[in-house]
Design a protein around this motif. Structure first.
Motif, short mmCIF file in Angstrom:
data_model
loop_
_atom_site.label_atom_id
_atom_site.label_comp_id
_atom_site.label_asym_id
_atom_site.label_seq_id
_atom_site.Cartn_x
_atom_site.Cartn_y
_atom_site.Cartn_z
N LEU A 261 0.83 -1.21 0.00
CA LEU A 261 0.00 0.00 0.00
C LEU A 261 0.87 1.26 0.00
CD1 LEU A 261 -2.74 -1.09 2.58
CD2 LEU A 261 -3.04 -0.82 0.10
N VAL A 262 1.95 1.24 0.78
CA VAL A 262 2.87 2.38 0.81
C VAL A 262 3.53 2.56 -0.56
CG1 VAL A 262 5.04 3.25 1.78
CG2 VAL A 262 3.30 2.27 3.29
N ARG A 263 3.94 1.47 -1.16
CA ARG A 263 4.55 1.56 -2.48
C ARG A 263 3.58 2.12 -3.51
NH1 ARG A 263 7.20 -3.41 -0.73
NH2 ARG A 263 5.55 -4.69 -1.67
N ASN A 264 2.32 1.72 -3.40
CA ASN A 264 1.31 2.22 -4.33
C ASN A 264 1.05 3.72 -4.15
OD1 ASN A 264 1.01 -0.30 -5.44
ND2 ASN A 264 -0.95 -0.75 -4.49
N ARG A 265 0.90 4.13 -2.91
CA ARG A 265 0.55 5.53 -2.63
C ARG A 265 1.73 6.48 -2.82
NH1 ARG A 265 -2.59 9.77 -3.05
NH2 ARG A 265 -2.35 11.26 -1.34
N VAL A 266 2.89 6.09 -2.30
CA VAL A 266 4.04 7.01 -2.27
C VAL A 266 4.88 6.91 -3.54
CG1 VAL A 266 6.11 7.69 -1.00
CG2 VAL A 266 4.09 6.91 0.25
N PHE A 267 5.02 5.69 -4.07
CA PHE A 267 5.93 5.49 -5.19
C PHE A 267 5.22 5.12 -6.50
CE2 PHE A 267 8.23 4.68 -1.27
CZ PHE A 267 9.36 5.46 -1.44
N GLY A 268 3.87 5.12 -6.46
CA GLY A 268 3.11 4.84 -7.68
C GLY A 268 3.37 3.47 -8.26
N ALA A 269 3.53 2.46 -7.39
CA ALA A 269 3.92 1.13 -7.85
C ALA A 269 2.81 0.42 -8.63
CB ALA A 269 4.34 0.27 -6.66
N GLY A 270 1.57 0.66 -8.29
CA GLY A 270 0.48 0.00 -8.98
C GLY A 270 0.38 -1.49 -8.71
N GLU A 271 0.79 -1.94 -7.52
CA GLU A 271 0.74 -3.36 -7.18
C GLU A 271 -0.69 -3.80 -6.91
OE1 GLU A 271 3.49 -4.63 -4.18
OE2 GLU A 271 5.00 -3.16 -4.79
N THR A 272 -1.01 -5.01 -7.29
CA THR A 272 -2.33 -5.57 -7.06
C THR A 272 -2.43 -6.10 -5.63
OG1 THR A 272 -2.54 -6.22 -9.38
CG2 THR A 272 -3.99 -7.32 -7.79
N ILE A 273 -3.44 -5.68 -4.92
CA ILE A 273 -3.68 -6.16 -3.57
C ILE A 273 -4.57 -7.39 -3.66
CG2 ILE A 273 -4.58 -5.59 -1.28
CD1 ILE A 273 -2.14 -3.94 -2.18
N PRO A 274 -4.19 -8.50 -3.05
CA PRO A 274 -4.97 -9.75 -3.17
C PRO A 274 -6.39 -9.59 -2.64
CG PRO A 274 -3.28 -9.93 -1.46
CD PRO A 274 -2.99 -8.67 -2.20
N ALA A 275 -7.24 -10.49 -3.09
CA ALA A 275 -8.65 -10.42 -2.69
C ALA A 275 -8.84 -10.81 -1.22
CB ALA A 275 -9.48 -11.34 -3.59
N GLU A 276 -8.06 -11.77 -0.75
CA GLU A 276 -8.18 -12.25 0.63
C GLU A 276 -7.21 -11.48 1.53
OE1 GLU A 276 -10.39 -14.43 1.76
OE2 GLU A 276 -11.24 -14.49 -0.27
N VAL A 277 -7.74 -10.52 2.28
CA VAL A 277 -6.92 -9.69 3.16
C VAL A 277 -7.59 -9.58 4.52
CG1 VAL A 277 -5.95 -7.39 3.54
CG2 VAL A 277 -6.00 -8.34 1.23
#
Length: 323
Positions: free
Chosen positions: A11-27
């Motif tokens: 989540l940090v990589r997505n928000r701060v670094f624009g990584a665009g990683e997929t977050i799994p469905a089961e969390v």
């Protein structure tokens, strides 16, 4: 199912670094929220979660809970900024040039400065710390001497006033004093920084951040994702300083440790800082990411005392000119 720590990093990589990683469905979102709070990236993760598709987001109730806690963090930033500017103005009128350390300047590197969590404002007054303390007390504000700084509260905001006046401290190591001496030698090299605050030269700032991480590791394993995100953002914003950084770290006996911390920062943030490390450095970084960072705050005596023992060895090698 991925560890909550791994989800928080994504989540940090997505928000701060624009990584665009997929977050799994089961969390396990409750555990993720708890981890985000512990790692001091709560507001950052909340913004990243809001950007997920609706079906991948936590329940409405949890999002409401998360929204309230994230908003509380973001609302503190303008109050902290206003207080910091006022305190600096008070000291400047008395001939002291305070330098802003860590939070208030690092926050400007984030997509939204208010998302970076902070508990206090750190200022550096070099050898004028006692004079600065007297000025603060003359305003009717009480001060308290901590382990390595002076504490005071101004308009509800906590401050730490750091100095380079070297005094014996039970919790300090020789490398801590070397860092203070290095900073003191650069007192005339301070630069105008974000929000009008003065800052240390970039390479010296990195040395200070590394020293700060080492202190937290040695004391109670109180290191977190936010600190490594700070380091990655700052290095990315100041390209071309690595030679000066390693020169400074070597001069204070923290070059090897600094490489490990930068390697951890790479792993946590997914940012390539082009750090060349040996096998042991990479192994140490992997150990910290796997077993230390996810831990709740508290003492881990094996790690704590192994780091202290290593500090003693490094200090001896440094004295003999081997490092």
């Amino acid at each position: 199912m991925k560890r909550p720590f791994d989800i928080v990093c994504a989540l940090v990589r997505n928000r701060v670094f624009g990584a665009g990683e997929t977050i799994p469905a089961e969390v396990d979102w409750e555990a993720v929220l708890e981890c985000a709070v512990r790692q001091e990236v709560n507001a950052i993760c909340y913004e990243a979660v809001k950007a997920l598709p609706q079906e991948r987001q936590p329940s409405f109730v949890l999002m409401m809970k998360w929204d309230i806690s994230a908003l509380a963090i973001k609302e503190m930033y303008p109050l902290r900024l206003k207080a910091a500017k006022e305190v600096c103005a008070i000291l400047e009128t008395e001939g002291i040039r305070p330098v802003m350390l860590k939070g208030m300047t690092l926050a400007t590197l984030y997509p939204e400065p208010s998302e970076r969590e902070s508990g206090d404002v750190d200022i550096l007054t070099f050898r004028d710390r006692e004079k600065a303390d007297d000025i603060i007390r003359s305003r009717g504000i009480g001060t308290e001497y901590g382990d390595h700084h002076t504490l005071f509260t101004y308009n509800g905001i906590h401050f730490e006033n750091h100095g380079t006046d070297v005094k014996w401290d039970l919790y300090a190591r020789k490398s801590d004093y070397r860092v203070l001496e290095l900073i003191d030698r650069h007192a005339a090299d301070v630069l105008p920084g974000p929000e009008g605050f003065l800052t240390l030269p970039p390479a010296i700032t990195v040395v200070f951040l590394i020293k700060h991480l080492r202190q937290h590791l040695r004391w109670n394993v109180k290191v977190n994702i936010k600190q490594f995100t700070d380091l990655a953002l700052f290095l990315r914003a100041n390209p071309g300083i690595m030679d000066d950084v390693f020169s400074g770290l070597k001069s204070v006996g923290l070059k090897h440790f600094g490489k490990i911390m930068m390697r951890v920062s790479e792993k946590v943030t997914g940012t390539d800082l082009h750090i060349k490390t040996g096998i042991m450095s990479r192994a140490a970084a992997a150990f910290i990411v796997r077993f230390v960072l996810p831990l709740p705050r508290g003492n881990n005596f094996l790690l704590k005392y192994s780091i202290i023992a290593r500090d003693i060895i490094v200090s001896k090698l440094h004295e003999k000119g081997y490092m």
